[in-house]
Design an enzyme around this catalytic site. Structure first.
Site, mmCIF file in Angstrom:
data_model
loop_
_atom_site.group_PDB
_atom_site.id
_atom_site.type_symbol
_atom_site.label_atom_id
_atom_site.label_comp_id
_atom_site.label_asym_id
_atom_site.label_seq_id
_atom_site.Cartn_x
_atom_site.Cartn_y
_atom_site.Cartn_z
ATOM 1 C CB CYS A 25 -0.890 0.057 1.129
ATOM 2 S SG CYS A 25 -0.215 0.053 2.768
ATOM 3 N NE ARG A 26 0.099 7.604 2.143
ATOM 4 C CZ ARG A 26 -1.151 7.544 2.674
ATOM 5 N NH1 ARG A 26 -2.111 7.529 1.801
ATOM 6 N NH2 ARG A 26 -1.306 7.821 4.003
#
Length: 98
Positions: free
Chosen positions: A60-61
């Site tokens: 994810c980020r």
């Protein structure tokens, strides 16, 4: 679930499925080449797109959502790890994106 480094993720890209769980607007900024994009909220409905025989590296980020996804996947029989630092660390290290 293990938390692996971006270096380990890069080394395992050829033998594991990179699963990008970010939202569409985040992915528009770049993805790891060859990654499968399934936003976290769609995972349950799209689980069939993952092969249980292939290890998963969730991304994810920053690493928070991917850790939750890796835990969930491990709970239903997959072998899943999360990439520490997420795409923020990946791009900061100058690793490839598409």
């Amino acid at each position: 679930m293990a938390e692996i480094t971006i270096t380990e993720a890069e080394q395992r890209r050829s033998t594991a499925r990179i699963l990008d769980v970010r939202e569409d607007f985040e992915v528009a900024e770049g993805m790891i080449p060859g990654a499968l994009h399934i936003p976290m909220g769609q995972l349950q409905a799209r689980l069939g797109e993952l092969d249980p025989a292939v290890p998963v590296i969730a991304v994810c980020r920053s690493g928070n959502r991917s850790a939750a996804v890796a835990d969930a996947l491990n709970g239903v029989g997959y072998k899943a790890d999360t990439m520490a630092g997420g795409m923020t660390a990946w791009t900061r290290a100058g690793l490839p994106t598409t």
